[in-house]
Write a protein that holds these residues in place. Sequence first.
Motif, PDB file in Angstrom:
ATOM      1  N   PRO A  19      60.716 -57.699 -52.595  1.00  0.00           N
ATOM      2  CA  PRO A  19      59.947 -58.925 -52.372  1.00  0.00           C
ATOM      3  C   PRO A  19      60.705 -60.166 -52.839  1.00  0.00           C
ATOM      4  CG  PRO A  19      59.079 -57.714 -54.252  1.00  0.00           C
ATOM      5  CD  PRO A  19      60.138 -56.842 -53.641  1.00  0.00           C
ATOM      6  N   SER A  20      60.178 -61.314 -52.491  1.00  0.00           N
ATOM      7  CA  SER A  20      60.810 -62.584 -52.844  1.00  0.00           C
ATOM      8  C   SER A  20      60.988 -62.699 -54.358  1.00  0.00           C
ATOM      9  CB  SER A  20      59.924 -63.722 -52.326  1.00  0.00           C
ATOM     10  OG  SER A  20      60.574 -64.930 -52.556  1.00  0.00           O
ATOM     11  N   CYS A  64      63.095 -61.035 -56.353  1.00  0.00           N
ATOM     12  CA  CYS A  64      63.377 -59.812 -57.118  1.00  0.00           C
ATOM     13  C   CYS A  64      64.857 -59.685 -57.507  1.00  0.00           C
ATOM     14  CB  CYS A  64      62.937 -58.578 -56.335  1.00  0.00           C
ATOM     15  SG  CYS A  64      63.876 -58.317 -54.827  1.00  0.00           S
ATOM     16  N   LYS A 118      67.703 -59.979 -55.132  1.00  0.00           N
ATOM     17  CA  LYS A 118      68.602 -59.494 -54.074  1.00  0.00           C
ATOM     18  C   LYS A 118      69.771 -60.448 -53.855  1.00  0.00           C
ATOM     19  CE  LYS A 118      65.327 -59.761 -50.966  1.00  0.00           C
ATOM     20  NZ  LYS A 118      64.190 -60.289 -51.725  1.00  0.00           N
ATOM     21  N   GLU A 166      69.769 -62.159 -45.374  1.00  0.00           N
ATOM     22  CA  GLU A 166      68.681 -62.503 -44.453  1.00  0.00           C
ATOM     23  C   GLU A 166      69.201 -63.212 -43.195  1.00  0.00           C
ATOM     24  OE1 GLU A 166      65.114 -62.433 -45.583  1.00  0.00           O
ATOM     25  OE2 GLU A 166      65.359 -62.211 -47.741  1.00  0.00           O
ATOM     26  N   HIS A 215      63.927 -58.885 -46.968  1.00  0.00           N
ATOM     27  CA  HIS A 215      62.640 -58.491 -47.559  1.00  0.00           C
ATOM     28  C   HIS A 215      61.792 -57.785 -46.496  1.00  0.00           C
ATOM     29  CE1 HIS A 215      61.924 -62.592 -45.990  1.00  0.00           C
ATOM     30  NE2 HIS A 215      60.841 -62.024 -45.532  1.00  0.00           N
ATOM     31  N   GLN A 275      60.958 -54.702 -44.489  1.00  0.00           N
ATOM     32  CA  GLN A 275      61.167 -53.259 -44.666  1.00  0.00           C
ATOM     33  C   GLN A 275      61.538 -52.550 -43.364  1.00  0.00           C
ATOM     34  OE1 GLN A 275      58.487 -50.981 -43.782  1.00  0.00           O
ATOM     35  NE2 GLN A 275      56.840 -52.427 -43.440  1.00  0.00           N
TER      36      GLN A 275
END
Length: 333
Positions: A35-36, A38, A40, A158, A191, A193
């Motif tokens: 999720p946002s 976290c 990454k 992203e 984010h 899945q």
Amino acid sequence: MIKFSDIQISYGDFVAVDNLNLTIEEGEFFTFLGPSGCGKSTTLRTLVGFIEPTRGDIFIGENNITHLVPEKREIGIVFQSYALFPTMTVYDNIAYGLKVKKEKKDIIEQKVTEIAKKIKISDEQLYRNVSELSGGQQQRVALARALVLEPKILCLDEPLSNLDAKLRVDLRLELKRLQKELGITTLYVTHDQEEALTLSDRIAVFNNGYIEQVGTPQEIYNESKTEFVCDFIGEINKLTPETISYLNGLGSLADKKGYIRLERIRFDKLSENDQKIAAKIIDSEFNGTFVKYTVETVTNQELKIIDKNDGCSLREMGTEIDLFINAADIMQY
Ligand SMILES: Nc1ncnc2c1ncn2[C@@H]1O[C@H](COP(=O)(O)OP(=O)(O)OP(=O)(O)O)[C@@H](O)[C@H]1O
Ligand SMILES: [Mg+2]
């Protein structure tokens, strides 16, 4: 091979990522999912060299690159915002890195043309200004610009999230094809899945600065190691204690929380281990390829289930049905 060894990354006093130990194999398509906020992008930016970790080491092959400047890491990067030069042509954007490296003009031309062909950028597009291209086309240019330098590793943060849904699906298939063709070790941040499941050889699921699970898409989805992972990946039913004890015919279920994926609840009995549970249809949602029903079980629990679209009719509201569940399909925490 990329190895993160006991990495901690901080912004001032705030520890964004901690105790990160991870090995990524050569040629792998590896995804950071979570999720946002976290961690990454923070982890990816540390690999690229934009951030120095506050503890630990990063290796590429045998080399410890923890303190190496980004230019020397041979990593290609593509981010969500294309960061192209809008007033330059597609050609000049792709050629930019080679020019900085003072490559000869004919070599530049050969490499730019070759990569453009691979990424399906047409000759006509090569001489247009970047600002005249659509979002999807611009993202291809960003990819070409990264790949033309023949990096050892490709990092994508992203890259598809600014694009519309259909284009995102098309481009992700192409990206996967290209990655396999080039055999380039790829780190992908998302984010989403579904994107992670369809693209990756392996996935690391991040939560709050830590990795919860590393595994293949099937492992992450079917054998989620933690409650966070099973809840974050895909849709899932959380079973009530009443339903768990009702289904516990063979005594194989523990007195713990239990989850089951929608598609694991069946209309047919497939094995002796299947437990029957009666239910009533209370809602339906037509999705095209499948129909999603909400049912209420004899244990007064609402469950979501999936039925294939057989092209005939939807099951009617209020219909009584028998459902079958194998206890082995219930994930417990
Ligand atoms: N430059 C910064 N200064 C201070 N804190 C930051 C900075 N960049 C990120 N953080 C914090 O570090 C944590 C991790 O951020 P990061 O950008 O890595 O998350 P992410 O997983 O990439 O999220 P998203 O999916 O929203 O991009 C967040 O709590 C964020 O607020
Ligand atoms: Mg991010």
